[in-house]
Design a protein around this motif. Structure first.
Motif, mmCIF file in Angstrom:
data_model
loop_
_atom_site.group_PDB
_atom_site.id
_atom_site.type_symbol
_atom_site.label_atom_id
_atom_site.label_comp_id
_atom_site.label_asym_id
_atom_site.label_seq_id
_atom_site.Cartn_x
_atom_site.Cartn_y
_atom_site.Cartn_z
ATOM 1 N N LYS A 33 0.804 -1.218 0.000
ATOM 2 C CA LYS A 33 0.000 0.000 0.000
ATOM 3 C C LYS A 33 0.838 1.269 0.000
ATOM 4 O O LYS A 33 0.456 2.288 -0.588
ATOM 5 N N LEU A 34 2.001 1.232 0.661
ATOM 6 C CA LEU A 34 2.758 2.465 0.857
ATOM 7 C C LEU A 34 3.911 2.661 -0.123
ATOM 8 O O LEU A 34 4.392 3.786 -0.285
ATOM 9 N N SER A 35 4.351 1.587 -0.755
ATOM 10 C CA SER A 35 5.551 1.717 -1.590
ATOM 11 C C SER A 35 5.350 2.701 -2.735
ATOM 12 O O SER A 35 6.281 3.418 -3.126
ATOM 13 N N GLY A 36 4.124 2.767 -3.276
ATOM 14 C CA GLY A 36 3.866 3.686 -4.380
ATOM 15 C C GLY A 36 3.767 5.140 -3.949
ATOM 16 O O GLY A 36 3.801 6.043 -4.799
ATOM 17 N N GLN A 37 3.661 5.382 -2.638
ATOM 18 C CA GLN A 37 3.516 6.748 -2.134
ATOM 19 C C GLN A 37 4.841 7.330 -1.644
ATOM 20 O O GLN A 37 4.898 8.495 -1.258
ATOM 21 N N LEU A 62 13.767 2.437 2.956
ATOM 22 C CA LEU A 62 13.582 2.077 4.358
ATOM 23 C C LEU A 62 12.360 1.182 4.515
ATOM 24 O O LEU A 62 12.404 0.178 5.239
ATOM 25 N N LEU A 63 11.262 1.525 3.842
ATOM 26 C CA LEU A 63 10.049 0.709 3.909
ATOM 27 C C LEU A 63 10.330 -0.699 3.391
ATOM 28 O O LEU A 63 9.945 -1.691 4.024
ATOM 29 N N ASP A 64 11.004 -0.790 2.253
ATOM 30 C CA ASP A 64 11.282 -2.098 1.664
ATOM 31 C C ASP A 64 12.154 -2.946 2.583
ATOM 32 O O ASP A 64 11.898 -4.142 2.781
#
Length: 216
Positions: free
Chosen positions: A21-25, A33-35
């Motif tokens: 959900k967040l990787s595209g934002q 960091l998210l990955d």
């Protein structure tokens, strides 16, 4: 084990959902960091699942359902799963006809997998890594020996390697050889470790009787 395993799947799924959900934002350092963070959660949850499964298998290993089995044929079947292994695995010398053994085929598959996995792990970083397997009749038993050309068993481990949770590995539970010994003991067999230009695991199993399968 059940209580530990229950929350692991939702933890893993939640991390994957966050990443999706967040990787595209996010971009740049925030995206990286998210990955990294979500992948760490997923990997560690998977490691915990494997650990719990090992605990469960060790605690719940059932008594073997004994029958006369062709250990050479079973070995060929298991080795088929290792055709893509980076380690050279060979049966040396080529197996001659050995008598059937009295064993549980499913449990012996697990023994073979555990011993081969342990040998492969011991060969990490070894040049020209190889595993040799010998299968032969030994008096009234059949002996299976798996030998690798790695560094061998450290002295402080050699006498305790069959104890649960004893390991030199940075990952895993140290239950692999403990499970091997438990299964082999339940078969009325014997397992020994040695250092012989590498690690050496030998398993002896009783032969099936000539007139049929020996009683449990």
């Amino acid at each position: 084990a059940h209580e530990i395993k229950n929350p692991l799947t939702p933890i893993q799924l939640s991390a994957e959902r966050l990443q999706l959900k967040l990787s595209g934002q996010l971009t740049g350092a925030s995206r990286e960091l998210l990955d990294r963070a979500t992948q760490t959660i997923v990997n560690q949850v998977e490691a915990m699942k494997n650990m719990v499964n090992d605990f469960r298998d060790y605690a719940r290993t059932p008594l073997p359902q004994l029958a006369a089995i062709d250990l050479g044929a079973l070995l060929d079947e298991v080795l088929g799963l290792y055709e893509e292994s980076p380690v050279a695995i060979a049966v040396v010398p080529a197996p001659t006809l050995v008598p059937p053994v009295l064993a549980d085929a499913n449990q012996m598959r697990q023994v073979l997998h555990n011993v081969l996995t342990n040998a492969q792990d011991a060969l990490a970083g070894v040049d020209a890594a190889q595993i040799s397997i010998t299968l032969a009749q030994d008096a009234g038993r059949v002996r299976l020996t798996v030998r690798d050309n790695g560094p061998g068993f450290p002295p402080q481990i050699l006498s305790r390697a069959f104890e649960p949770y004893v390991t030199t590995k940075s990952k895993g539970t140290g239950l692999g050889l403990a499970i091997v010994k438990k299964i082999v003991d339940d078969h009325g067999g014997e397992v020994r470790l040695a250092n012989d230009h590498g690690g050496d695991v030998s398993v002896w199993l009783p032969m099936a009787t000539q007139g049929g399968v020996k009683g449990v």
